[in-house]
Motif scaffolding. Structure first.
Motif, PDB file in Angstrom:
ATOM      1  N   LEU A   8      51.410  37.349  38.134  1.00  0.00           N
ATOM      2  CA  LEU A   8      51.310  38.366  39.181  1.00  0.00           C
ATOM      3  C   LEU A   8      52.599  38.407  39.994  1.00  0.00           C
ATOM      4  O   LEU A   8      53.135  39.483  40.285  1.00  0.00           O
ATOM      5  N   THR A  74      48.089  40.058  49.891  1.00  0.00           N
ATOM      6  CA  THR A  74      47.345  40.225  48.646  1.00  0.00           C
ATOM      7  C   THR A  74      46.278  39.134  48.650  1.00  0.00           C
ATOM      8  O   THR A  74      46.485  38.051  49.195  1.00  0.00           O
ATOM      9  N   LYS A  94      42.949  41.934  44.934  1.00  0.00           N
ATOM     10  CA  LYS A  94      43.189  41.736  43.506  1.00  0.00           C
ATOM     11  C   LYS A  94      41.950  42.116  42.725  1.00  0.00           C
ATOM     12  O   LYS A  94      40.839  41.795  43.155  1.00  0.00           O
ATOM     13  N   PRO A  95      42.104  42.772  41.593  1.00  0.00           N
ATOM     14  CA  PRO A  95      43.356  43.296  41.035  1.00  0.00           C
ATOM     15  C   PRO A  95      43.756  44.568  41.769  1.00  0.00           C
ATOM     16  O   PRO A  95      42.900  45.343  42.206  1.00  0.00           O
TER      17      PRO A  95
END
Length: 130
Positions: A8, A74, A94-95
């Protein structure tokens, strides 16, 4: 960029570089994040994973906020898990769409740059983007 998931972090870095950013990091733990924050470079913006291994990113977020450095979070969790003091920070669960998140970071940094360039403000210095 502070993200403990290697692939990621690599994808986020690629998306930000595509937009012209120079990347500081990625780092995957709080100790390295603190060292990066106190290093010689100046950060324009940041991408912070809320939960780095078993630690929360809030001390880094507080320092970035004190320095007026824009950032996004995130996380694999929802907004309810974010401390109330950070409810104004853009949150990407996420995602997420990495390109859209990178564009949000670019807009935050661009907004800050326009603010810095207003009459009476000191000229921007050379900064390393994130």
């Amino acid at each position: 960029m502070i993200e403990d998931e290697y692939f990621l972090a690599d994808d986020i870095g690629h998306a930000l570089r595509t937009l012209g950013a120079e990347i500081a990091g990625p780092v995957g733990d709080i100790e390295d994040a603190t060292a990066m924050l106190h290093g010689a470079g100046v950060l324009d913006g940041a991408v912070l994973d809320v939960n780095i291994r078993t630690e929360l990113i809030y001390p880094i977020a507080r320092e970035l906020r004190a320095r007026d450095v824009p950032f996004v979070f995130t996380t694999g969790y929802d907004r309810v898990s974010i401390k109330p003091e950070f409810h104004d920070v853009p949150l990407w669960e996420k995602p997420f769409d990495i390109v859209a998140m990178a564009q949000t970071v670019a807009e935050l940094v661009g907004h800050r740059g326009r603010h810095d360039a207003q009459p009476g403000a000191s000229p921007p210095t050379s900064r390393n983007g994130e």
